[in-house]
Scaffold this active site. Structure first.
Site, PDB file in Angstrom:
ATOM      1  N   SER A 102       1.373   6.526   2.551  1.00  0.00           N
ATOM      2  CA  SER A 102       2.138   7.497   3.343  1.00  0.00           C
ATOM      3  C   SER A 102       3.355   8.015   2.603  1.00  0.00           C
ATOM      4  O   SER A 102       3.976   7.306   1.816  1.00  0.00           O
ATOM      5  CB  SER A 102       2.601   6.848   4.648  1.00  0.00           C
ATOM      6  N   GLN A 115       0.846  -1.197   0.000  1.00  0.00           N
ATOM      7  CA  GLN A 115       0.000   0.000   0.000  1.00  0.00           C
ATOM      8  C   GLN A 115       0.882   1.248   0.000  1.00  0.00           C
ATOM      9  O   GLN A 115       1.582   1.522   0.977  1.00  0.00           O
ATOM     10  CB  GLN A 115      -0.876  -0.025   1.268  1.00  0.00           C
ATOM     11  N   GLY A 116       0.848   2.009  -1.077  1.00  0.00           N
ATOM     12  CA  GLY A 116       1.650   3.225  -1.173  1.00  0.00           C
ATOM     13  C   GLY A 116       0.797   4.449  -0.884  1.00  0.00           C
ATOM     14  O   GLY A 116       0.347   5.148  -1.805  1.00  0.00           O
ATOM     15  N   SER A 135       4.841  -1.286   3.899  1.00  0.00           N
ATOM     16  CA  SER A 135       4.995  -2.666   4.362  1.00  0.00           C
ATOM     17  C   SER A 135       4.950  -3.618   3.186  1.00  0.00           C
ATOM     18  O   SER A 135       4.153  -3.429   2.259  1.00  0.00           O
ATOM     19  CB  SER A 135       3.883  -3.028   5.343  1.00  0.00           C
ATOM     20  N   GLU A 178      -4.832   8.800  17.769  1.00  0.00           N
ATOM     21  CA  GLU A 178      -5.344  10.177  17.856  1.00  0.00           C
ATOM     22  C   GLU A 178      -6.257  10.466  16.663  1.00  0.00           C
ATOM     23  O   GLU A 178      -7.322  11.077  16.810  1.00  0.00           O
ATOM     24  CB  GLU A 178      -4.174  11.169  17.874  1.00  0.00           C
ATOM     25  N   GLU A 231      -9.277  -1.548   5.954  1.00  0.00           N
ATOM     26  CA  GLU A 231      -8.060  -1.699   6.745  1.00  0.00           C
ATOM     27  C   GLU A 231      -8.379  -1.664   8.236  1.00  0.00           C
ATOM     28  O   GLU A 231      -7.777  -2.363   9.028  1.00  0.00           O
ATOM     29  CB  GLU A 231      -7.079  -0.555   6.398  1.00  0.00           C
TER      30      GLU A 231
HETATM   31  C1  LIG Z   1       4.356  -0.687  11.292  1.00  0.00           C
HETATM   32  C2  LIG Z   1       3.851   0.311  10.321  1.00  0.00           C
HETATM   33  C3  LIG Z   1       3.453  -0.104   9.066  1.00  0.00           C
HETATM   34  C4  LIG Z   1       3.003   0.822   8.131  1.00  0.00           C
HETATM   35  N1  LIG Z   1       2.657   0.369   6.895  1.00  0.00           N
HETATM   36  C5  LIG Z   1       2.250   1.270   5.956  1.00  0.00           C
HETATM   37  C6  LIG Z   1       1.968   0.860   4.626  1.00  0.00           C
HETATM   38  O1  LIG Z   1       2.070  -0.324   4.293  1.00  0.00           O
HETATM   39  N2  LIG Z   1       1.585   1.784   3.731  1.00  0.00           N
HETATM   40  C7  LIG Z   1       1.448   3.098   4.045  1.00  0.00           C
HETATM   41  O2  LIG Z   1       1.071   3.880   3.197  1.00  0.00           O
HETATM   42  N3  LIG Z   1       1.705   3.535   5.304  1.00  0.00           N
HETATM   43  C8  LIG Z   1       2.130   2.656   6.255  1.00  0.00           C
HETATM   44  N4  LIG Z   1       2.423   3.108   7.540  1.00  0.00           N
HETATM   45  C9  LIG Z   1       2.363   4.531   7.811  1.00  0.00           C
HETATM   46  C10 LIG Z   1       1.250   5.005   8.725  1.00  0.00           C
HETATM   47  O3  LIG Z   1       0.026   4.992   8.058  1.00  0.00           O
HETATM   48  C11 LIG Z   1       1.632   6.384   9.248  1.00  0.00           C
HETATM   49  O4  LIG Z   1       2.789   6.246  10.024  1.00  0.00           O
HETATM   50  C12 LIG Z   1       0.543   7.011  10.069  1.00  0.00           C
HETATM   51  O5  LIG Z   1      -0.563   7.336   9.270  1.00  0.00           O
HETATM   52  C13 LIG Z   1       1.006   8.251  10.814  1.00  0.00           C
HETATM   53  O6  LIG Z   1       1.651   9.164   9.998  1.00  0.00           O
HETATM   54  P1  LIG Z   1       3.094   9.755  10.383  1.00  0.00           P
HETATM   55  O7  LIG Z   1       3.968   8.600  10.679  1.00  0.00           O
HETATM   56  O8  LIG Z   1       3.477  10.690   9.349  1.00  0.00           O
HETATM   57  O9  LIG Z   1       2.878  10.512  11.750  1.00  0.00           O
HETATM   58  P2  LIG Z   1       2.332  12.008  11.930  1.00  0.00           P
HETATM   59  O10 LIG Z   1       1.113  12.208  11.131  1.00  0.00           O
HETATM   60  O11 LIG Z   1       3.438  12.976  11.740  1.00  0.00           O
HETATM   61  O12 LIG Z   1       1.924  11.982  13.455  1.00  0.00           O
HETATM   62  C14 LIG Z   1       2.836  12.137  14.549  1.00  0.00           C
HETATM   63  C15 LIG Z   1       2.043  12.230  15.846  1.00  0.00           C
HETATM   64  O13 LIG Z   1       1.172  13.380  15.787  1.00  0.00           O
HETATM   65  C16 LIG Z   1      -0.168  12.984  15.956  1.00  0.00           C
HETATM   66  N5  LIG Z   1      -1.046  13.769  15.101  1.00  0.00           N
HETATM   67  C17 LIG Z   1      -0.890  14.060  13.785  1.00  0.00           C
HETATM   68  N6  LIG Z   1      -1.926  14.754  13.322  1.00  0.00           N
HETATM   69  C18 LIG Z   1      -2.778  14.905  14.346  1.00  0.00           C
HETATM   70  C19 LIG Z   1      -4.044  15.539  14.491  1.00  0.00           C
HETATM   71  N7  LIG Z   1      -4.682  16.122  13.502  1.00  0.00           N
HETATM   72  N8  LIG Z   1      -4.639  15.458  15.701  1.00  0.00           N
HETATM   73  C20 LIG Z   1      -4.018  14.842  16.735  1.00  0.00           C
HETATM   74  N9  LIG Z   1      -2.847  14.250  16.666  1.00  0.00           N
HETATM   75  C21 LIG Z   1      -2.225  14.274  15.487  1.00  0.00           C
HETATM   76  C22 LIG Z   1      -0.202  11.530  15.558  1.00  0.00           C
HETATM   77  O14 LIG Z   1      -1.302  10.850  16.149  1.00  0.00           O
HETATM   78  C23 LIG Z   1       1.129  11.026  16.047  1.00  0.00           C
HETATM   79  O15 LIG Z   1       1.037  10.736  17.414  1.00  0.00           O
HETATM   80  C24 LIG Z   1       2.902   2.196   8.481  1.00  0.00           C
HETATM   81  C25 LIG Z   1       3.284   2.604   9.740  1.00  0.00           C
HETATM   82  C26 LIG Z   1       3.753   1.689  10.662  1.00  0.00           C
HETATM   83  C27 LIG Z   1       4.161   2.182  12.015  1.00  0.00           C
END
Ligand SMILES: Cc1cc2nc3c(=O)[nH]c(=O)nc-3n(C[C@H](O)[C@H](O)[C@H](O)COP(=O)(O)OP(=O)(O)OC[C@H]3O[C@@H](n4cnc5c(N)ncnc54)[C@H](O)[C@@H]3O)c2cc1C
Lengths: 411, 375
Positions: free
Chosen positions: A137, A134-135, A169, A394, A254
């Site tokens: 993020s 899944q692309g 992933s 969150e 999902e």
């Molecule tokens: C093990 C793992 C597997 C993954 N696999 C995939 C995958 O296969 N494909 C894919 O596309 N993505 C994947 N992801 C990515 C995942 O979807 C993102 O990490 C997730 O959506 C959070 O985005 P970020 O990491 O940019 O964190 P950020 O969005 O930067 O968030 C950082 C912190 O700020 C908080 N925050 C951000 N915005 C808000 C808001 N509006 N209100 C309150 N709090 C907020 C968040 O809750 C978090 O605590 C994976 C992530 C993990 C950990």
């Protein structure tokens, strides 16, 4: 008769009996490699091949994709995937490696893809022959997913894609990717479109996959760079500019709140090791010592274990109540809590397990003295992957507050 | 997992729940409740036991007070899941009436076998009843009573008796030559004195009752068995009341958080308000699922009833506390006033949280069941 069987329709009852029989005769062999906690931590081709063989045989037997129409490689049944899942869990089979394919790509392609695309892609997805990733993020688009910047530029009936995906992933094993990207820079949501892309075929020729290492030391997710990758317009799902709506179908499934049941197997060896449930927690407490007594005799630990049991049972009963409209105040209210609850409960269960282990919680996988092979510290760390991936806790709370309670939208 | 896919909550139960919701919203909106019970803010007030007797009579005429009474005794014989549905709506309305006491007595009487038949028939005929089985320390262990019976006459006192001044009959536990027995007594029988407690909760009344050589009919000489069998149902209906009341607290607070603006936004825009309200919802839903799951166990899988009922009341007690706290806090200053309705539910929930065992009390027993007793 089991609890599950009691409520079956005739079709389900017959199917259950068939599944039971097949599973009794076709238990996959013991793996010769250590299997990871979940498909998201598959690291080696040995692990992958073992799990792919299993998915293929389950698909050939009709236990995968049961509720999809036969034309797209499904079983053409009604509400039978749930039955197959229950029986596979009961039989403690290995899990399926193609989780993202089964849980997200399949329903999305099914609801939004052209007929021919479905017929070409879904059978090999169900069989596990084609692994999917899944692309979504990107470095600048996490919780704020609609901020995706990967861009596709039109060139005749082709598109040229440039951009950078992260945390992808299974990309290191994947044939195909579901890809959310931008086709119009002037509109945030309406500028998004959705494609399926054959990334493996394009490795070194427009696509680069680089593994990222998780805090546990495992690999499993990657970054994926697109450098002038050309794809055909027939790989587009739904209309141009409708990417966000299509992505919602993906995310709903999902998070376990979609229309189609995800084929799910698992449970192999879970009694003995590493499943974050309270049965294993109680087992651990009995086998751990605190103040010269079994930890299971410590009144404070007992109370906290019981709190986890109550939450776990509340979640299981929620899932049952979600199917009783007369006991719901809002149609999606309970389903939309699933992801949040499941991940936070198992995180707290794992955290409690470490406290029960006490000093021994310091021992990791490589230490012979680590309780249960060091699986609890690893499960605890991995639980943060679960409360972050697929919409952080969150973000889940925002969704629940806004969509269910109707509170004002946060920024 | 509960035994039946739909918890045994069928069409009849759904209809009952719906008509109960309508009955209370039509006849007893929250401003009516406030006008009825919140008349004297004095902290030293004595409880004045205000209630709508006519509305209660309508409820009796609808058959709701005899829902759990078996058909063989002239009642409706509805399963516990259906009763829980009604009580959830009653809790949402915080309606002051002796329904819970009457249901409690009903479940104990059913557990008494033949001896309970005559009393059940009285409930089916519209009498309200309540349990008088608790000592002055409020020990929820059902073997503790400060009433004794000699030569068929009751003496001593029972404490924390719910809805005592709204009820017609008492089901009293007393030490007897046989051990512990249950007796059926009219509240206006000679020798019965009801001393109202000055309680926090404005939507209920509570009393301690003294017995001075009161003539009483023995219902069973094995009170312990009957009470132990009935307690799961008693915890579950109270938990259902809590869930309904908590849903009122949630909805009312959500409405306020949507209407009130600060810093140019409705309060609910801010996650420090939004997320706790979501957590309240999540906690309510856990309790609600546990309530209907446990009720289903009582109806269909009695071997699991005790464990599941402990879970339901443990969870609901936490919900009562959490929803109450957030409902006041998110209202700000107005939520701290006598005039705002939220304090009515705050107080009802505090009462319910402790009644028949708080979360810790139930979890301690659960630990013994789930993990095993400590030698
Ligand atoms: C093990 C793992 C597997 C993954 N696999 C995939 C995958 O296969 N494909 C894919 O596309 N993505 C994947 N992801 C990515 C995942 O979807 C993102 O990490 C997730 O959506 C959070 O985005 P970020 O990491 O940019 O964190 P950020 O969005 O930067 O968030 C950082 C912190 O700020 C908080 N925050 C951000 N915005 C808000 C808001 N509006 N209100 C309150 N709090 C907020 C968040 O809750 C978090 O605590 C994976 C992530 C993990 C950990």
């Amino acid at each position: 008769m089991s609890d599950d069987a009691r409520k079956d329709t005739q079709e389900q009852a017959d199917f259950r009996q068939y599944c039971r029989g097949w599973l009794a005769d076709n238990r996959p062999p013991e793996p010769t490699v250590r299997l990871p906690l979940s498909p998201l931590e598959i690291m080696t081709t040995e692990q992958l091949c073992y799990l792919q063989d299993w998915q293929q045989s389950a698909y050939d037997a009709g236990l995968v994709g049961c509720d999809y129409p036969q034309e797209v490689g499904g079983g053409g049944c009604k509400d039978c995937q749930r039955v197959a899942n229950e029986e596979m869990l009961r039989a403690r089979t290995p899990f399926f490696p193609n989780v993202i394919g089964l849980g997200m790509a399949a329903p999305t392609v099914f609801y939004h893809g052209q007929e021919e695309l479905k017929q070409n892609l879904l059978p090999r997805l169900f069989s596990g022959e084609d692994i999917w990733c899944q692309g979504f993020s990107e470095p600048g688009a996490g919780s704020d997913l609609a901020n995706v910047q990967t861009f596709a530029e039109r060139k005749g009936d082709k598109w040229v894609i440039n951009g950078h995906k992260v945390w992808t992933s299974l990309a290191h094993f994947a044939e195909w990717m579901i890809l959310l990207l931008r086709t119009d820079k002037s509109h945030k949501y309406d500028g998004l479109s959705y494609f399926v892309v054959p990334i493996r075929a394009a490795l070194g020729d427009g696509v680069t996959v680089r593994p990222l290492i998780k805090m546990t030391g495992e690999t499993g997710f990657n970054e994926v760079i697109f450098d002038n990758l050309e794809v055909d317009d027939s790989y587009r799902l739904d209309e141009l500019g409708k990417g966000w709506q299509v992505a919602m179908t993906t995310l709903l499934h999902e998070r376990g709140a979609g229309e189609l049941q995800t084929p799910r197997a698992g449970g192999m060896k879970s009694k003995a090791t590493h499943t974050t449930n309270t049965a294993n927690l109680i087992e651990l407490a009995r086998n751990s010592v605190r103040d010269g007594e079994p930890a299971s005799a410590d009144p404070l630990l007992r109370d906290r274990i019981v709190q986890q049991v109550i939450r776990e049972q509340g979640l299981a009963l929620n899932q049952q109540r979600a199917r009783v409209p007369a006991l719901l105040d809002h149609p999606m209210r309970v389903q939309l809590q699933n992801k949040l609850l499941m991940t936070e409960i198992s995180q707290d269960t794992a955290a409690l397990a470490l406290e029960i282990e006490g000093a021994s919680a310091s021992l990791y996988l490589g230490d012979d003295n680590a309780p249960v092979g060091g699986q609890w510290p690893m499960a605890y760390m991995n639980s943060y992957g679960m409360t972050i991936a697929a919409g952080t806790s969150e973000v889940q709370r925002n969704i629940l507050g806004e969509r269910v309670l109707g509170l004002a939208k946060s920024k | 997992m509960a035994k039946a896919d739909n918890f045994g909550f069928g069409e009849e139960a759904a209809l009952l729940k719906e008509s109960a919701r309508k009955f209370f919203t039509d006849n007893f909106p929250t401003d009516a409740l406030h006008a009825l019970v919140a008349t004297d803010p004095s902290p030293e007030r004595m409880s004045d036991c205000a209630w709508e007797r006519d509305l209660w009579q309508q409820l009796v005429d609808l058959g709701w007070s005899m829902l759990a009474v078996p058909e063989s005794a002239g009642g409706v014989g509805m399963p516990l899941v259906a009763v829980a549905g009604l009580v959830e709506e009653l809790g949402r309305a915080a309606f002051p009436c002796p329904l819970l006491g009457t249901l409690n007595a009903t479940y104990v009487l059913i557990a008494c076998g033949d001896g309970g038949q005559a009393a059940l028939e009285e409930i089916a005929a519209g009498q309200a009843a309540t349990l008088a089985i608790t000592n002055h320390q409020g020990d929820w262990n059902v073997s503790q009573t400060e009433v004794s019976c000699e030569d068929g006459k009751l003496s001593g006192s029972a404490w924390f008796v719910q809805d005592a001044r709204k009820t017609d009959r008492l089901l009293v536990s007393a030490r007897s030559p046989a051990g512990l027995s249950l007796y059926w007594v009219a509240t206006d029988a000679p020798g019965v004195s009801i001393h109202a407690d000055a309680i926090l909760d404005l939507t209920r009344d509570q009393a301690h009752i003294s017995f001075d050589a009161v003539e009483a009919e023995e219902v069973t000489n094995n009170a312990l068995a009957a009470l132990e069998q009935a307690m799961p149902a008693i915890w579950i209906i109270l938990a259902a009341d809590i869930v309904g009341a908590a849903e009122w607290q949630l909805q009312t607070t959500v409405e306020y958080a949507s209407a009130r603006q600060q810093f140019d936004h409705p309060l609910g825009f801010f996650q420090a308000v939004k997320h706790p309200l979501v957590d309240v919802m999540v906690q309510i839903d856990q309790s609600k699922s546990l309530v209907y799951g446990a009720a289903c166990s009582v109806d269909m899988e009695p071997a699991r009833a005790l464990q599941d009922a402990h879970m339901a009341k443990a969870s609901a007690s936490e919900t009562a506390a959490f929803a109450s706290g957030r409902s006041i806090q998110c209202h700000g200053g107005i939520g701290f006033t006598w005039e705002c309705f939220v304090h009515l539910y705050f107080k009802r929930q505090k009462h319910s949280q402790m009644l028949w065992g708080d979360a810790g009390w139930h979890r301690r027993r659960l630990a013994d069941i789930l993990i095993g007793e400590v030698a």
